[in-house]
Design a protein around this motif. Structure first.
Motif, PDB file in Angstrom:
ATOM      1  N   LEU A   1      24.452  46.320  44.875  1.00 20.26           N
ATOM      2  CA  LEU A   1      23.237  46.747  45.579  1.00 20.26           C
ATOM      3  C   LEU A   1      23.577  47.411  46.913  1.00 20.26           C
ATOM      4  O   LEU A   1      22.924  48.380  47.320  1.00 20.26           O
ATOM      5  CB  LEU A   1      22.312  45.542  45.805  1.00 20.26           C
ATOM      6  N   VAL A   2      24.590  46.897  47.601  1.00 18.61           N
ATOM      7  CA  VAL A   2      25.052  47.521  48.845  1.00 18.61           C
ATOM      8  C   VAL A   2      25.492  48.958  48.575  1.00 18.61           C
ATOM      9  O   VAL A   2      25.238  49.876  49.368  1.00 18.61           O
ATOM     10  CB  VAL A   2      26.225  46.716  49.463  1.00 18.61           C
ATOM     11  N   ALA A   3      26.143  49.172  47.426  1.00 20.94           N
ATOM     12  CA  ALA A   3      26.656  50.500  47.068  1.00 20.94           C
ATOM     13  C   ALA A   3      25.616  51.361  46.356  1.00 20.94           C
ATOM     14  O   ALA A   3      25.936  52.461  45.883  1.00 20.94           O
ATOM     15  CB  ALA A   3      27.890  50.340  46.181  1.00 20.94           C
ATOM     16  N   ASP A   4      24.376  50.885  46.261  1.00 19.63           N
ATOM     17  CA  ASP A   4      23.299  51.593  45.547  1.00 19.63           C
ATOM     18  C   ASP A   4      23.680  51.854  44.090  1.00 19.63           C
ATOM     19  O   ASP A   4      23.329  52.892  43.511  1.00 19.63           O
ATOM     20  CB  ASP A   4      22.954  52.923  46.245  1.00 19.63           C
ATOM     21  N   ASN A   5      24.369  50.916  43.488  1.00 17.11           N
ATOM     22  CA  ASN A   5      24.871  51.056  42.121  1.00 17.11           C
ATOM     23  C   ASN A   5      24.004  50.217  41.183  1.00 17.11           C
ATOM     24  O   ASN A   5      24.278  49.032  40.948  1.00 17.11           O
ATOM     25  CB  ASN A   5      26.332  50.610  42.075  1.00 17.11           C
ATOM     26  N   SER A   6      22.983  50.840  40.623  1.00 13.61           N
ATOM     27  CA  SER A   6      22.045  50.112  39.773  1.00 13.61           C
ATOM     28  C   SER A   6      22.708  49.622  38.487  1.00 13.61           C
ATOM     29  O   SER A   6      22.426  48.507  38.017  1.00 13.61           O
ATOM     30  CB  SER A   6      20.858  51.009  39.428  1.00 13.61           C
ATOM     31  N   GLU A   7      23.589  50.429  37.906  1.00 17.39           N
ATOM     32  CA  GLU A   7      24.267  50.029  36.673  1.00 17.39           C
ATOM     33  C   GLU A   7      25.184  48.824  36.909  1.00 17.39           C
ATOM     34  O   GLU A   7      25.210  47.884  36.114  1.00 17.39           O
ATOM     35  CB  GLU A   7      25.094  51.201  36.129  1.00 17.39           C
ATOM     36  N   GLY A   8      25.923  48.856  38.018  1.00 17.26           N
ATOM     37  CA  GLY A   8      26.782  47.723  38.354  1.00 17.26           C
ATOM     38  C   GLY A   8      25.967  46.466  38.602  1.00 17.26           C
ATOM     39  O   GLY A   8      26.378  45.362  38.229  1.00 17.26           O
ATOM     40  N   ALA A   9      24.799  46.621  39.237  1.00 15.22           N
ATOM     41  CA  ALA A   9      23.914  45.476  39.481  1.00 15.22           C
ATOM     42  C   ALA A   9      23.413  44.902  38.162  1.00 15.22           C
ATOM     43  O   ALA A   9      23.327  43.679  37.994  1.00 15.22           O
ATOM     44  CB  ALA A   9      22.748  45.897  40.361  1.00 15.22           C
ATOM     45  N   ALA A  10      23.095  45.775  37.197  1.00 18.38           N
ATOM     46  CA  ALA A  10      22.609  45.324  35.893  1.00 18.38           C
ATOM     47  C   ALA A  10      23.693  44.515  35.167  1.00 18.38           C
ATOM     48  O   ALA A  10      23.408  43.473  34.560  1.00 18.38           O
ATOM     49  CB  ALA A  10      22.185  46.520  35.048  1.00 18.38           C
ATOM     50  N   GLN A  11      24.929  44.993  35.231  1.00 12.66           N
ATOM     51  CA  GLN A  11      26.035  44.261  34.592  1.00 12.66           C
ATOM     52  C   GLN A  11      26.248  42.893  35.232  1.00 12.66           C
ATOM     53  O   GLN A  11      26.474  41.892  34.539  1.00 12.66           O
ATOM     54  CB  GLN A  11      27.314  45.096  34.680  1.00 12.66           C
ATOM     55  N   ALA A  12      26.175  42.848  36.558  1.00 15.45           N
ATOM     56  CA  ALA A  12      26.316  41.565  37.262  1.00 15.45           C
ATOM     57  C   ALA A  12      25.160  40.632  36.910  1.00 15.45           C
ATOM     58  O   ALA A  12      25.342  39.412  36.796  1.00 15.45           O
ATOM     59  CB  ALA A  12      26.369  41.807  38.770  1.00 15.45           C
ATOM     60  N   GLY A  13      23.966  41.211  36.724  1.00 10.70           N
ATOM     61  CA  GLY A  13      22.810  40.409  36.312  1.00 10.70           C
ATOM     62  C   GLY A  13      23.040  39.751  34.959  1.00 10.70           C
ATOM     63  O   GLY A  13      22.730  38.570  34.764  1.00 10.70           O
ATOM     64  N   GLU A  14      23.623  40.500  34.017  1.00 10.20           N
ATOM     65  CA  GLU A  14      23.938  39.946  32.696  1.00 10.20           C
ATOM     66  C   GLU A  14      24.947  38.801  32.803  1.00 10.20           C
ATOM     67  O   GLU A  14      24.815  37.773  32.137  1.00 10.20           O
ATOM     68  CB  GLU A  14      24.507  41.050  31.793  1.00 10.20           C
ATOM     69  N   SER A  15      25.972  38.999  33.643  1.00 12.31           N
ATOM     70  CA  SER A  15      26.978  37.946  33.832  1.00 12.31           C
ATOM     71  C   SER A  15      26.347  36.691  34.420  1.00 12.31           C
ATOM     72  O   SER A  15      26.698  35.565  34.040  1.00 12.31           O
ATOM     73  CB  SER A  15      28.098  38.446  34.744  1.00 12.31           C
ATOM     74  N   LEU A  16      25.408  36.881  35.339  1.00 16.16           N
ATOM     75  CA  LEU A  16      24.750  35.735  35.962  1.00 16.16           C
ATOM     76  C   LEU A  16      23.879  34.974  34.970  1.00 16.16           C
ATOM     77  O   LEU A  16      23.828  33.737  35.001  1.00 16.16           O
ATOM     78  CB  LEU A  16      23.906  36.200  37.154  1.00 16.16           C
ATOM     79  N   VAL A  17      23.211  35.691  34.081  1.00 20.08           N
ATOM     80  CA  VAL A  17      22.403  35.019  33.054  1.00 20.08           C
ATOM     81  C   VAL A  17      23.288  34.070  32.248  1.00 20.08           C
ATOM     82  O   VAL A  17      22.942  32.902  32.036  1.00 20.08           O
ATOM     83  CB  VAL A  17      21.730  36.046  32.114  1.00 20.08           C
ATOM     84  N   ALA A  18      24.448  34.556  31.822  1.00 20.77           N
ATOM     85  CA  ALA A  18      25.383  33.725  31.042  1.00 20.77           C
ATOM     86  C   ALA A  18      25.899  32.546  31.863  1.00 20.77           C
ATOM     87  O   ALA A  18      26.003  31.422  31.366  1.00 20.77           O
ATOM     88  CB  ALA A  18      26.548  34.582  30.556  1.00 20.77           C
ATOM     89  N   ALA A  19      26.221  32.796  33.133  1.00 19.51           N
ATOM     90  CA  ALA A  19      26.748  31.731  33.994  1.00 19.51           C
ATOM     91  C   ALA A  19      25.712  30.633  34.215  1.00 19.51           C
ATOM     92  O   ALA A  19      26.048  29.441  34.198  1.00 19.51           O
ATOM     93  CB  ALA A  19      27.199  32.316  35.330  1.00 19.51           C
ATOM     94  N   PHE A  20      24.469  31.016  34.407  1.00 19.14           N
ATOM     95  CA  PHE A  20      23.410  30.021  34.590  1.00 19.14           C
ATOM     96  C   PHE A  20      23.173  29.239  33.295  1.00 19.14           C
ATOM     97  O   PHE A  20      22.953  28.027  33.322  1.00 19.14           O
ATOM     98  CB  PHE A  20      22.110  30.694  35.042  1.00 19.14           C
TER      99      PHE A  20
END
Length: 206
Positions: free
Chosen positions: A83-102
């Protein structure tokens, strides 16, 4: 002369018998003592082993909890940096990883009240992570704001595996402000990205 030989023979038999009895008694006493000592030592050794196993299990549980929390914190930081880098695709990938981690977070090592609270927090955070995995940048930041609150609440229970800084942007959300977490004191704003990179302040350490 014959009587003398007989008497000597009897005396030798008596001495031999006494010696044999004495040796037998000594052997029996020695066996009893060693057996008692061995049993005692085995008991103490067993208790030490059991204690050691218990300590090992406790350490293993603690390390496992830290590891689980560490995975979530790392994925959260990946999201924040995207999000700091304005990278929406990277944020989406991190969101997927977080879903699995939770989803994989194991609460068995926590008290019943903590488990109940963690369940609510993690369900909320997972929902925000899911939205981030497919939303546009503006909505990703909205859900990141709410997830950051969940993260602070979760870490209040689990503890943090590393030093974190709670930071605050006073301009986001119509100047109501919003928090986020960082591994560095340096301000890198995830709500405005490159437009207002250094907007914010450190509120506290976690």
């Amino acid at each position: 002369m014959k009587n003398l030989k007989v008497n000597l023979g009897i005396a030798m038999l008596v001495i031999a018998s006494l010696t044999a009895v004495s040796c037998k008694n000594n052997n029996e006493e020695g066996n009893v003592d060693r057996s008692g000592m061995d049993h005692e030592n085995m008991s103490e050794g067993s208790e030490m082993m059991e204690g050691g196993e218990q300590t090992s299990e406790n350490m293993s549980g603690s390390e496992n909890q830290d590891s689980q929390t560490g995975i979530i914190v790392n994925d959260y930081m990946e999201l924040k940096n995207a999000l700091v880098a304005d990278n929406s695709e990277g944020a989406a990938q991190a969101g997927e990883s977080l879903v699995a981690a939770f989803e994989n977070f194991n609460m068995s090592g926590y008290e019943a009240a903590e488990r109940q609270e963690l369940t609510e927090i993690i369900e909320s955070a997972k929902e925000h992570a899911d939205h981030i995995s497919y939303s546009d940048m503006a909505h990703q930041r909205e859900h990141f704001e709410l997830m950051s609150i969940d993260m602070v609440d979760m870490l209040a229970i689990t503890g943090s595996p590393e030093r974190l800084y709670q930071q605050f942007c006073p301009m986001y959300n119509n100047k109501k402000g919003a928090i986020w977490l960082s591994t560095s004191e340096e301000i890198r704003n995830p709500y405005f990205g490159q437009n207002m990179l250094s907007c914010g302040e450190v509120q506290k350490e976690i």
